[in-house]
Design a protein around this motif. Structure first.
Motif, PDB file in Angstrom:
ATOM      1  N   TRP A 136      -5.251  63.417  62.855  1.00 43.11           N
ATOM      2  CA  TRP A 136      -4.175  62.230  63.107  1.00 43.11           C
ATOM      3  C   TRP A 136      -4.436  61.922  64.548  1.00 43.11           C
ATOM      4  O   TRP A 136      -4.351  62.929  65.312  1.00 43.11           O
ATOM      5  CB  TRP A 136      -2.857  62.558  62.722  1.00 43.11           C
ATOM      6  CG  TRP A 136      -1.730  61.963  63.015  1.00 43.11           C
ATOM      7  CD1 TRP A 136      -1.215  61.128  61.969  1.00 43.11           C
ATOM      8  CD2 TRP A 136      -1.186  61.593  63.916  1.00 43.11           C
ATOM      9  NE1 TRP A 136      -0.171  60.347  62.523  1.00 43.11           N
ATOM     10  CE2 TRP A 136      -0.149  60.900  63.749  1.00 43.11           C
ATOM     11  CE3 TRP A 136      -1.237  62.242  65.206  1.00 43.11           C
ATOM     12  CZ2 TRP A 136       0.734  60.332  64.608  1.00 43.11           C
ATOM     13  CZ3 TRP A 136      -0.198  61.772  66.495  1.00 43.11           C
ATOM     14  CH2 TRP A 136       0.795  60.905  65.940  1.00 43.11           C
ATOM     15  N   TYR A 144      -1.196  54.593  64.394  1.00 46.38           N
ATOM     16  CA  TYR A 144      -1.814  55.983  64.369  1.00 46.38           C
ATOM     17  C   TYR A 144      -3.031  55.795  63.480  1.00 46.38           C
ATOM     18  O   TYR A 144      -3.035  54.775  62.720  1.00 46.38           O
ATOM     19  CB  TYR A 144      -0.938  57.217  63.849  1.00 46.38           C
ATOM     20  CG  TYR A 144      -0.533  57.059  62.438  1.00 46.38           C
ATOM     21  CD1 TYR A 144      -1.075  57.591  61.429  1.00 46.38           C
ATOM     22  CD2 TYR A 144       0.789  56.223  62.382  1.00 46.38           C
ATOM     23  CE1 TYR A 144      -0.634  57.449  60.002  1.00 46.38           C
ATOM     24  CE2 TYR A 144       1.411  56.206  61.181  1.00 46.38           C
ATOM     25  CZ  TYR A 144       0.605  56.623  59.799  1.00 46.38           C
ATOM     26  OH  TYR A 144       1.065  56.555  58.811  1.00 46.38           O
ATOM     27  N   ILE A 146      -5.832  58.181  60.644  1.00 41.08           N
ATOM     28  CA  ILE A 146      -5.805  59.450  60.104  1.00 41.08           C
ATOM     29  C   ILE A 146      -7.374  59.416  59.431  1.00 41.08           C
ATOM     30  O   ILE A 146      -7.709  58.488  58.814  1.00 41.08           O
ATOM     31  CB  ILE A 146      -5.021  59.601  58.848  1.00 41.08           C
ATOM     32  CG1 ILE A 146      -3.640  59.565  59.317  1.00 41.08           C
ATOM     33  CG2 ILE A 146      -5.382  60.874  58.179  1.00 41.08           C
ATOM     34  CD1 ILE A 146      -2.523  59.965  58.321  1.00 41.08           C
TER      35      ILE A 146
END
Length: 612
Positions: A136, A144, A146
């Protein structure tokens, strides 16, 4: 912007990240209770703090339960979502009594506190039971990402890229091992798992001459936290030396505590406390620089360094720590959501300290008197301001004219004469000054005990109590002493004209002049009328008042004394000289009472005039 508005200190970020790591380990420990495949004992778990100065990264790693992709999205993708809190709810519903679990973190926002010092954060994690690890990454502003990544061991690495220094902030301090070590000791010293980090160590250089050894600095991995708080251990398992050492670390004082009080409570609120009564008064105790309050922990994590609402102000000298897992904290864990739990804890702690002081007085009188010299004024404050009349009155002590040492009110009453109606006291700046007051003469002749009040607030305390064991308090310098056998009419009628003359001479300076029935060898004294005493007048002069506080002045004259007889004789032949006598006697009465003269120069002139 949200994080900076929630937290008041940037350094708090490390506490939050370490607490999350501890929670992750707790979760895997819980799983290990029923899953033999975990293959780890409690002693195998640890948290590691590491620094890469060149790349400006600070990493906190744990070998806890890890997170799946879904948990990363739920826990780190949504501010104030708490996986720890959900886990705690689930375990409570299952009612696993054998689970040694104590989740610290309850708010996902704690993780985001790292953005106060980092411009980007990378989290690499592998969930227990999963083959795939995930990464992450976020800079805190634009969302963000991932992605899948490689990670062999189960657990989580939180990698924080520390911001560059500015003129206002030196973020590089969070890349220094000494600073990180200090933060761990301050906030996370009692996390139950080892917190390890590389620390510099001076060692003898290999191959150097033993007679002239050379030293080098090497880095060694060390555990920097204590793990088990002293207050969580049984009292029987802790030595006096350990308590003394902890007290010194807590207070930065070199002497030993006078009393050590341990508390372990379960009920509406569960908590443990370790309290100390200092053996000496801090040099700044009565200054604005002194900060009262106990250290407040929640499940071993420091929440407040000086929680001033746990004990009433009269017990502000008590130092120590309180640890409770039941506190309702706000999202930053820096403030309490409400104070119901604190009120319960505070009330119980006050009772505990009070009971210990009562035991102290009963079992170790000599040391209690030393305590009273340091903090007796505080007990008086408790009676006057905190409504502790009934619970604190037996802890008060005063100097006794007959015992020549400190005594309690209970002891005084037990020694009272059968015909004695009141508890007599006199207030002044010192024992010597009070002992020389003219008003003490008659009581000494009758062998009545007098309490000498030398503390600023002692008289306020007795006025607040009003009586002890139904015996009223009576100041020997105020009003009627209610002594049996006094011939109160003696000399009154014969001296009525003299008293009227003195009153007319002094005017508004006195309320009245009267014949004294308490003086023996002294010619004059001042007594206060109803309301304020002379000591109260002196006390309030230290404060800015809308109107000055002034006690009524009654001038008492010993008509059997040669000086007063001289004034009476002069009144018949030389009234100016008699007036001079009256003024001088009045000024002398002020001096005896410790009151300032209105005009010292005029007083000396009057005395010189009589000497001519």
């Amino acid at each position: 912007m949200m994080i900076n508005s929630i937290y008041t200190h940037k350094e708090i970020f490390l506490r939050e990240i370490i607490s999350n790591a501890s929670d992750a380990i707790d979760k895997l420990c819980y799983v290990a209770l029923t899953d033999d495949k975990v293959g780890m004992n409690r002693s195998d778990f640890a948290i590691t703090v590491s620094v890469d100065k060149e790349n400006r990264t600070l990493t906190v790693s744990d070998n806890g339960i890890g997170m799946s992709r879904e948990e990363l999205e739920n826990n780190l993708g949504v501010i104030a979502s708490s996986g720890s809190y959900k886990f705690r709810q689930e375990t409570e519903e299952k009612d696993k009594k054998d689970a040694d679990i104590d989740i610290i973190g309850q708010f996902g926002v704690g993780f985001y506190s790292a953005f106060m010092v980092a411009d980007s954060i990378t989290v690499r994690t592998k969930k227990y039971g999963s083959e795939q690890a995930y990464e992450w990454q976020s800079s805190g502003a634009d969302g963000y990402t991932i992605t899948e990544c490689d990670k062999e061991a189960v657990g989580t690495d939180v990698i924080m890229h520390i911001k560059p220094d500015t003129d206002e902030e030196k973020y590089s301090e969070y890349l220094e091992s000494y600073r990180l070590h200090a933060l761990v000791k301050k906030y996370s010293d009692y996390i139950r798992y080892p917190i390890r980090m590389l620390l510099p160590e001076q060692k003898v250089k290999e191959g150097s001459d033993p007679e002239k050894p050379e030293y080098e600095t090497v880095e060694e991995m060390k555990t920097v936290n204590s793990m088990v708080p002293l207050w969580q251990r049984k009292k029987s398992d802790v030595t006096e030396e350990e308590y003394n050492k902890f007290y010194s670390e807590l207070t930065h004082e070199f002497d030993k505590p006078q009393r050590t009080i341990t508390v372990s409570a379960e009920g509406s609120v569960t908590y443990k406390a370790l309290l100390f009564v200092p053996s000496s008064r801090p040099f700044n105790f009565y200054t604005e620089g002194y900060e009262k309050g106990l250290q407040l922990y929640s499940a071993g994590v420091l929440i407040m360094d000086k929680c001033d609402s746990l004990l009433p102000d009269y017990l502000r000298f008590v130092r120590g720590v309180v640890d409770s897992p039941d506190l309702s904290l706000n999202i930053s864990r820096e403030l309490l959501q409400h104070d119901r739990q604190l009120k319960v804890i505070g009330q119980n702690l006050e009772k505990k300290v009070r009971a210990d002081l009562e035991k102290f007085l009963k079992e170790d009188r000599e040391d209690y008197e030393k305590f009273y010299e340091n903090f007796g004024r505080q007990i008086g404050y408790g009676i006057v301001s905190d409504g502790g009349k009934d619970s604190l009155k037996d802890l008060m002590m005063f100097y006794s004219s007959t015992q020549k040492k400190l005594t309690t009110l209970k002891e005084y009453v037990e020694r009272m004469k059968e015909d004695q109606k009141c508890i007599y006291y006199a207030a002044g700046e010192s024992i010597a000054a009070v002992d020389k007051l003219p008003q003490t003469e008659l009581l000494k002749d009758k062998d009545y005990e007098v309490l000498y009040l030398t503390g600023e607030t002692d008289e306020f305390v007795l006025q607040a109590l009003m009586n002890y064991d139904e015996k009223p308090f009576r100041s020997i310098v105020d009003g009627d002493l209610e002594l049996g056998g006094e011939d109160e009419q003696k000399g009154d009628s014969e001296s009525a004209e003299l008293m009227q003359f003195v009153k007319e001479t002094l005017g508004d300076k006195i309320k009245e002049a009267k014949v004294s029935h308490r003086l023996k060898t002294h010619p004059v004294c001042l007594t206060a009328g109803e309301g304020f005493s002379f000591e109260m007048e002196k006390y309030f002069k230290n404060f800015q008042m809308p109107e000055p506080i002034k006690a009524e002045r009654i001038l008492e004259l010993n008509v059997e004394h040669p000086a007063v007889k001289a004034m009476a004789a002069a009144m018949a032949t030389d009234r100016d000289k008699a007036a001079l006598y009256a003024k001088i006697l009045y000024d002398q009465a002020n001096l005896i009472a410790g009151l300032p003269l209105e005009d010292p120069s005029a007083y000396t002139d009057m005395v010189a005039q009589l000497m001519q």
